[in-house]
Motif scaffolding. Sequence first.
Motif: not given
Length: 280
Positions: A245-268
């Motif tokens: 998931s490191a690559f996914l998080v890296w990509v997320g740094t370029f995405l609009p704010y909050g785009m990875l929220d659903s992923t973080a919610k599901k993984s936790s």
Amino acid sequence: MSDAKRTVLITGCSDGGLGAALAIAFHEAGLHVYATARNPSKMEQLASLGIETLTLDVLLDSSIAACVSKVSHLDILVNNAGGTYGTPVSDLSIPEAKKLFDLNVWAYIAVTQAFFPLLLESEGIIVNHTSAASVIAVPFQSVYHASKAAMSMFSDTQRLELEPFGVRVVDLKSGYVKSNLNFHNEGFQGLPKGSIYEPAKETVESSMRGDGLVDLGIPAQEWAKQVVQDLLKRKPPANIWRGASAFLVWVGTFLPYGMLDSTAKKSSGFDIVEQKVRKQ
């Protein structure tokens, strides 16, 4: 030890952890490794491989000084020792949070300052293991992630400040890696009575412990070999992203704010917590 042999010192090398995996990978790459831990008896596997082990409690100035006195030359310092603390922000203990910052932030700086004369002499490399946690928000892990984010900023500033002296600074932003860090739940106290999350207590406490993360990640040995390969390049990158998931998080740094929220919610497991809380 040959004078020409590069040396690396790694903190937090108890057997089964990421520091131990790095020590083995550096050893196999031909470097002289100083593997350190607060309790040297927890590095028996590394010692059996011929890796030099030293006692180092990164929270004690006297222990740091004693360790420095045993090292005459150093090319790479890897600040890896660290801990976790999972709890909702509304329930966190500020004294406990400060303890984690002492370990995940101030200890890194203290160790770096102590070994800096050797690194300045060798024009070496400082590696700060901040992990991908430094750039993504995950429910119930605020203290851990905030400490990593703080160290990431220190690391980036160090990188700029030390460029004129030929010392490189690398921020190691690891994703999920299988290690014993996921099982360090000694003293886990769970949610306090009266927490707003009591309706989802069991799910929340599982998330606080990081139960869902135990089976995630790539093997530590695989991760360590990749990291060492990156660090031994003629010009190591300023940021190293390795692990699941490191690559996914890296990509997320370029995405609009909050785009990875659903992923973080599901993984936790917070998606389930959210459902239970909303039903109340």
